[in-house]
Design a protein around this motif. Structure first.
Motif, PDB file in Angstrom:
ATOM      1  N   PHE A  78      -4.619   6.277 -10.016  1.00 49.85           N
ATOM      2  CA  PHE A  78      -3.396   6.190 -11.014  1.00 49.85           C
ATOM      3  C   PHE A  78      -3.624   4.867 -11.553  1.00 49.85           C
ATOM      4  CE2 PHE A  78      -1.937   8.568  -7.090  1.00 49.85           C
ATOM      5  CZ  PHE A  78      -1.681   9.754  -7.778  1.00 49.85           C
ATOM      6  N   ILE A  79      -3.338   5.340 -12.982  1.00 44.41           N
ATOM      7  CA  ILE A  79      -3.766   4.060 -13.909  1.00 44.41           C
ATOM      8  C   ILE A  79      -2.725   3.102 -13.819  1.00 44.41           C
ATOM      9  CG2 ILE A  79      -2.307   5.175 -16.127  1.00 44.41           C
ATOM     10  CD1 ILE A  79      -4.800   3.876 -17.572  1.00 44.41           C
ATOM     11  N   PHE A  80      -2.746   1.731 -13.826  1.00 46.85           N
ATOM     12  CA  PHE A  80      -1.688   0.667 -13.692  1.00 46.85           C
ATOM     13  C   PHE A  80      -0.951   1.253 -12.159  1.00 46.85           C
ATOM     14  CE2 PHE A  80      -1.244   0.285 -18.673  1.00 46.85           C
ATOM     15  CZ  PHE A  80      -2.243  -0.168 -18.701  1.00 46.85           C
ATOM     16  N   PRO A  81      -1.769   1.000 -11.442  1.00 45.29           N
ATOM     17  CA  PRO A  81      -1.024   1.313  -9.828  1.00 45.29           C
ATOM     18  C   PRO A  81       0.016   0.649  -9.577  1.00 45.29           C
ATOM     19  CG  PRO A  81      -3.556   0.974  -9.813  1.00 45.29           C
ATOM     20  CD  PRO A  81      -3.078   0.407 -11.135  1.00 45.29           C
ATOM     21  N   ARG A  82       1.188   1.162  -8.882  1.00 50.64           N
ATOM     22  CA  ARG A  82       2.341   0.680  -8.726  1.00 50.64           C
ATOM     23  C   ARG A  82       2.761   1.084  -7.217  1.00 50.64           C
ATOM     24  NH1 ARG A  82       5.241   4.816 -12.707  1.00 50.64           N
ATOM     25  NH2 ARG A  82       5.566   6.601 -11.360  1.00 50.64           N
ATOM     26  N   ASP A  83       3.676   0.349  -6.622  1.00 52.09           N
ATOM     27  CA  ASP A  83       3.941   0.600  -5.395  1.00 52.09           C
ATOM     28  C   ASP A  83       3.061   0.434  -4.198  1.00 52.09           C
ATOM     29  OD1 ASP A  83       6.868   0.441  -6.445  1.00 52.09           O
ATOM     30  OD2 ASP A  83       6.558   2.981  -6.671  1.00 52.09           O
ATOM     31  N   HIS A  84       2.671   1.569  -3.710  1.00 51.94           N
ATOM     32  CA  HIS A  84       1.743   1.539  -2.719  1.00 51.94           C
ATOM     33  C   HIS A  84       0.568   2.469  -3.086  1.00 51.94           C
ATOM     34  CE1 HIS A  84       4.430  -0.177   0.081  1.00 51.94           C
ATOM     35  NE2 HIS A  84       5.486   0.662  -0.152  1.00 51.94           N
ATOM     36  N   GLN A  85       0.283   2.666  -4.308  1.00 50.29           N
ATOM     37  CA  GLN A  85      -0.505   3.567  -4.925  1.00 50.29           C
ATOM     38  C   GLN A  85      -2.101   2.756  -4.698  1.00 50.29           C
ATOM     39  OE1 GLN A  85       0.638   4.362  -8.622  1.00 50.29           O
ATOM     40  NE2 GLN A  85       1.850   6.275  -8.299  1.00 50.29           N
ATOM     41  N   ARG A  86      -2.905   3.223  -4.378  1.00 49.80           N
ATOM     42  CA  ARG A  86      -4.286   2.766  -4.173  1.00 49.80           C
ATOM     43  C   ARG A  86      -5.018   2.211  -5.594  1.00 49.80           C
ATOM     44  NH1 ARG A  86      -3.622   6.353   0.045  1.00 49.80           N
ATOM     45  NH2 ARG A  86      -4.165   5.702   2.026  1.00 49.80           N
ATOM     46  N   THR A  87      -5.628   1.089  -5.377  1.00 52.68           N
ATOM     47  CA  THR A  87      -6.672   0.415  -6.418  1.00 52.68           C
ATOM     48  C   THR A  87      -7.934   0.678  -6.022  1.00 52.68           C
ATOM     49  OG1 THR A  87      -6.367  -1.766  -5.404  1.00 52.68           O
ATOM     50  CG2 THR A  87      -4.708  -1.004  -6.736  1.00 52.68           C
ATOM     51  N   ARG A  88      -8.739   0.170  -6.898  1.00 51.72           N
ATOM     52  CA  ARG A  88     -10.433   0.440  -6.449  1.00 51.72           C
ATOM     53  C   ARG A  88     -10.484  -0.634  -5.179  1.00 51.72           C
ATOM     54  NH1 ARG A  88     -13.629   4.784  -7.608  1.00 51.72           N
ATOM     55  NH2 ARG A  88     -12.416   5.580  -9.598  1.00 51.72           N
ATOM     56  N   LEU A  89      -9.946  -1.721  -5.319  1.00 54.49           N
ATOM     57  CA  LEU A  89      -9.977  -2.767  -4.007  1.00 54.49           C
ATOM     58  C   LEU A  89      -9.650  -2.178  -2.673  1.00 54.49           C
ATOM     59  CD1 LEU A  89     -10.582  -5.495  -3.110  1.00 54.49           C
ATOM     60  CD2 LEU A  89      -8.301  -5.958  -3.811  1.00 54.49           C
ATOM     61  N   THR A  90      -8.400  -1.532  -2.536  1.00 57.09           N
ATOM     62  CA  THR A  90      -8.104  -0.754  -1.259  1.00 57.09           C
ATOM     63  C   THR A  90      -9.069   0.284  -1.022  1.00 57.09           C
ATOM     64  OG1 THR A  90      -6.303   0.596  -2.492  1.00 57.09           O
ATOM     65  CG2 THR A  90      -5.539  -1.615  -1.670  1.00 57.09           C
ATOM     66  N   HIS A  91      -9.336   0.829  -2.262  1.00 62.18           N
ATOM     67  CA  HIS A  91     -10.389   2.239  -2.003  1.00 62.18           C
ATOM     68  C   HIS A  91     -11.663   1.465  -0.936  1.00 62.18           C
ATOM     69  CE1 HIS A  91     -13.049   5.619  -2.260  1.00 62.18           C
ATOM     70  NE2 HIS A  91     -13.774   4.870  -3.086  1.00 62.18           N
ATOM     71  N   ALA A  92     -12.111   0.442  -1.724  1.00 60.04           N
ATOM     72  CA  ALA A  92     -13.392   0.023  -1.225  1.00 60.04           C
ATOM     73  C   ALA A  92     -13.083  -0.608   0.218  1.00 60.04           C
ATOM     74  CB  ALA A  92     -13.789  -1.332  -2.094  1.00 60.04           C
ATOM     75  N   LEU A  93     -11.928  -1.111   0.634  1.00 56.54           N
ATOM     76  CA  LEU A  93     -11.637  -1.522   1.915  1.00 56.54           C
ATOM     77  C   LEU A  93     -11.534  -0.343   2.859  1.00 56.54           C
ATOM     78  CD1 LEU A  93      -8.926  -4.196   1.122  1.00 56.54           C
ATOM     79  CD2 LEU A  93     -11.421  -4.886   1.920  1.00 56.54           C
TER      80      LEU A  93
END
Length: 344
Positions: A78-93
């Motif tokens: 999801f572009i411009f992630p918000r709330d609890h949506q994942r980013t590339r960082l959380t995906h990497a973790l």
């Protein structure tokens, strides 16, 4: 001096130095696992660290790099992630967690899989996978986030050959990694993004768990926790049984069904295609402006390969920074097409 009035007492512990952990690896890791001793092959040779193995140094360098920190502002689904949506960082973790669970079950080198997993997406541009489409025309070999991550985004860290190979070849479109740890990360990446992207889409109201194909619900489950558990256990069981890292045929087919479902219902839905087109237009506009005005970015102007330097600079942007630069340079006033969940 301790910050606490009654510090914890230890019975004069001996420092757990690098050589002691390397000795432990020699007896605890499975045959064929990658050992730190004798590794540490870097483009620029370095003396061994007294406390950390070569792969521990790689992991630490990646975590402290600006390329890794920028993942917090980059699209996963999801572009411009918000709330609890994942980013590339959380995906990497999350990939690192899955990969370590598999490596632990197979007695592989957990530190190496962690280093590869944490660095595997550092070459992704803003806006997710559409950034590869956007940047493809500017490089003769095309743009591949795995190659970009290993050679450019993390290239200055002087990482070990084994770590760089795992990052460069984690995508299934790339050659097989040189280590079993690299193969584990490649599987963990697919496990993580299929289960987690589905969970984000369910939370955004794009799909419902009961819409999953029967094979997925029966073999993997309808929820993220069940799916991760089933897939991790299957890789471990199959590898122990067959001696080859991978999934059992039935689970591989269920996973393929989940991937097809995600593509049809999440990644390729009309709102996703509209936003992908927005990302492509945005990044190509930035590239064209920068190539016509290389002095706008000093490192591009000073580079003997300004096009390649421009690609690296644009690819390193976060989602929001890319749009902010477009507003400054090009007068853009457009936000990404809105849709529930803003899915890419």
């Amino acid at each position: 001096m301790s910050a606490h009035p009654e510090p914890t007492r230890l019975e004069r512990p001996a420092p757990h130095e690098r050589t002691a952990r390397e000795d432990l690896e020699a007896i605890s890791l499975a045959p064929g696992a990658t050992r730190a001793e004798g590794a540490g092959r870097r483009a620029v040779p370095e003396a061994p660290d007294p406390l950390r193995t070569c792969f521990e140094r790689d992991r630490d360098r990646i975590v402290h790099s600006s390329a890794f920190r920028r993942l917090a502002g980059k699209t996963q689904v999801f572009i411009f992630p918000r709330d609890h949506q994942r980013t590339r960082l959380t995906h990497a973790l999350e990939v690192a967690q899955v990969a370590r669970a598999i490596a632990r079950g197979l007695r592989l080198n957990e530190t190496l899989v962690e280093a590869i997993a944490l660095g595997h997406d550092c070459g992704h541009g803003p806006g997710g996978h559409p950034s590869e489409t956007a940047l493809d025309p500017y490089l003769p070999e095309g743009y591949d986030h795995a190659v970009q991550g290993a050679r450019m985004a993390l290239g200055s860290l002087n990482l070990c050959v084994e770590t760089l190979d795992g990052i460069e070849n984690h995508s299934w479109s790339r050659p097989r990694p040189m280590t079993p740890e690299g193969e584990v990360v490649s599987l963990a990446d697919r496990i993580a993004y299929l289960a987690h992207d589905l969970e984000d889409a369910v939370h955004a109201g794009i799909v419902k768990g009961d819409e999953l194909p029967a094979s997925v619900r029966e073999l993997l489950g309808a929820h993220r926790g069940d799916q991760l558990d089933a897939l991790i256990r299957d890789v471990i069981d199959q590898t122990v049984t067959k001696g080859v890292i991978g999934f059992s045929p039935a689970v591989a087919e269920a996973m393929a069904d989940l991937r097809r479902f995600n593509y049809e219902r999440i990644y390729d839905r009309p709102a996703s295609r509209r936003q992908a087109a927005f990302v492509v237009a945005l990044l190509r506009s930035l590239m064209d402006y920068l190539l016509a005005n290389p002095t706008a970015v000093p490192e591009v102007a000073a580079s003997p390969e300004p096009t390649r330097a421009a690609v690296a600079w644009v690819a390193g942007m976060t989602d929001r920074f890319a749009l902010d630069v477009a507003k400054t340079w090009l007068g853009w006033r457009t936000e990404p097409p809105s849709a529930r969940g803003e899915g890419l």
